[in-house]
Write an enzyme that holds these catalytic residues in place. Structure first.
Site, PDB file in Angstrom:
ATOM      1  N   GLY A   1      48.256  29.709  28.014  1.00 46.96           N
ATOM      2  CA  GLY A   1      47.907  30.084  29.388  1.00 46.96           C
ATOM      3  C   GLY A   1      46.647  29.382  29.862  1.00 46.96           C
TER       4      GLY A   1
ATOM      5  N   CYS B   1      36.054  37.774  35.406  1.00 47.29           N
ATOM      6  CA  CYS B   1      35.288  36.526  35.617  1.00 47.29           C
ATOM      7  C   CYS B   1      34.286  36.589  36.779  1.00 47.29           C
ATOM      8  CB  CYS B   1      36.249  35.360  35.789  1.00 47.29           C
ATOM      9  SG  CYS B   1      37.748  35.781  36.674  1.00 47.29           S
TER      10      CYS B   1
ATOM     11  N   GLU C   1      40.939  43.965  41.453  1.00 49.31           N
ATOM     12  CA  GLU C   1      39.735  43.168  41.191  1.00 49.31           C
ATOM     13  C   GLU C   1      38.461  43.863  41.686  1.00 49.31           C
ATOM     14  OE1 GLU C   1      40.567  40.642  39.473  1.00 49.31           O
ATOM     15  OE2 GLU C   1      39.151  38.999  39.722  1.00 49.31           O
TER      16      GLU C   1
ATOM     17  N   HIS D   1      34.976  30.374  40.888  1.00 47.60           N
ATOM     18  CA  HIS D   1      34.888  31.492  41.827  1.00 47.60           C
ATOM     19  C   HIS D   1      33.517  31.456  42.512  1.00 47.60           C
ATOM     20  CE1 HIS D   1      38.553  32.751  40.081  1.00 47.60           C
ATOM     21  NE2 HIS D   1      38.144  33.785  39.365  1.00 47.60           N
TER      22      HIS D   1
END
Ligand SMILES: NC(=O)c1ccc[n+]([C@@H]2O[C@H](COP(=O)([O-])OP(=O)(O)OC[C@H]3O[C@@H](n4cnc5c(N)ncnc54)[C@H](OP(=O)(O)O)[C@@H]3O)[C@@H](O)[C@H]2O)c1
Length: 338
Positions: free
Chosen positions: A13, A150, A202, A233
């Site tokens: 992944g 993250c 999230e 991000h």
């Protein structure tokens, strides 16, 4: 020095690929065992993986073979540390199983993050929570150490050293790349030429995790937006302090933020500020060690007792695989596994 044998589960992944790339020449760890979903067992990594990273796959990993998921075989081969890049639903079964077999698991999945004795570790901000592995039964038993969502990782890095000024509220809007959803992730019909102002679960993760990581209890408000960017991000953050804090004090604090253990994956300066109006941007490369492990800040503003800034984190390096590797390094350094 003999390297420590590790396994990567979920090696094909988005996060798994970064594990494979970063571990290909790691000074302490050697990848001995890799797994993916059952359909890939016995396939050659270089042939079966859909390589997503913006550089060539290291030659050293191309001829690796995907193995079946077997704790017994991992044990026989002498694997001690397991890096997990499994989806949360799969990790929820696999990680406790491996822990019960005595493995030391460093996971990116959210499945175990909120368990009382499981740390959400970011060595620069809460190294002391690593000792929770003893509450899980280490050294007699295995353990799970997680890293954060993250976005939260980037936020925690920038906020941790500023806690000394007294933070009452955190307001954040994230602009999250598509790699954050894994592969194949979102449909191109949904994300091309578009921004999606909702990422399921999230916002709740950020609000919950920042409090657990930094052991404090500010009001946290988050909006998360998926944007048509491949990696990285970006986050627009406003912090409300108990009293006025100057921009200079914030910049000096980030600049002096060096309370980091000396580990192979730890950058010298974990939070970097650049005063240019167009910084930071995901467009510019920020891969590797230390670059992908650094958090970039910019566009700082002040209004009364509030400070605003933008930040950028590499979701696949510091925000996931790199963060897990750093956590394992912190464990090895503290408990002397080498
Ligand atoms: N992407 C990010 O930026 C990011 C950041 C922080 C944390 N995380 C977390 O990290 C984990 C991995 O994320 P990702 O983005 O890498 O996801 P991904 O691209 O979907 O990769 C998932 C991996 O798990 C394997 N897998 C899926 N189902 C499986 C099963 N039933 N049994 C065994 N292996 C299975 C997949 O193998 P196949 O390829 O064979 O299907 C693949 O190797 C997730 O828990 C995610 O929430 C991701």
């Amino acid at each position: 020095m003999e390297k420590i044998k590790v396994a990567v589960i979920g090696a094909t992944g988005a996060v798994g690929q970064v594990f494979m790339w970063m571990l290909a020449d790691h000074p302490w760890f050697e990848v001995d065992y890799i797994t993916a979903s059952a359909a890939r067992v016995n396939q050659r990594y270089g042939s079966t993986v859909h390589w997503l990273l913006p550089f060539e796959m290291p030659h050293a990993i191309r001829d690796r073979t995907i193995s079946e998921f077997s704790g017994e075989t991992m044990k026989e081969r002498g694997v001690k540390i397991v890096f997990s890049a499994l989806p949360a639903s799969v990790a929820a079964e696999a990680e406790p199983l491996l822990r019960d077999m005595g493995f030391y698991i460093f996971s990116n999945a959210s499945a175990m993050r909120y368990h009382k004795n499981v740390p959400i570790l970011i060595p620069e901000t809460n190294l002391e929570t690593l000792s929770l592995i003893e509450d899980q039964g280490y050294p007699e038993k295995g353990f799970v150490v997680t890293n954060a969502n993250c976005v939260t990782t980037g936020l925690a890095m920038a906020v941790a050293p500023l806690r000394k000024f007294g933070i009452k509220e955190i307001s954040i809007c994230s602009y999250q790349s598509v790699s954050g959803a894994g592969y194949p992730g979102l449909s191109s019909f949904d994300i091309t030429d578009n921004c999606i102002p909702y990422i399921g679960g999230e916002e709740e993760k950020i609000e919950k995790e920042i409090k657990k990581i930094l052991s404090f209890d500010p009001v946290v408000d988050a909006y998360c937006v998926r944007v048509p960017v491949m990696f990285g991000h970006l986050e627009a953050v406003w912090l409300t302090f108990e009293q006025e804090v100057s921009i200079e004090d914030v910049l000096k604090t980030w600049d002096e933020f060096r309370e980091v253990p000396d580990l192979p994956s730890t950058p010298k300066l974990p939070v970097l500020y650049d005063g240019s109006n167009t910084f930071p941007q995901p467009k510019y490369a920020f891969w590797g060690t230390p670059k992908g492990m650094e958090v970039y800040t910019g566009r700082i503003k002040k209004r009364d007792n509030r400070i605003g800034f933008m930040l950028l984190v590499n979701n696949l390096v510091k925000g996931s695989a790199g963060g897990s590797i750093q956590n394992a390094e912190a464990f090895v350094q503290k408990y002397g596994l080498l």
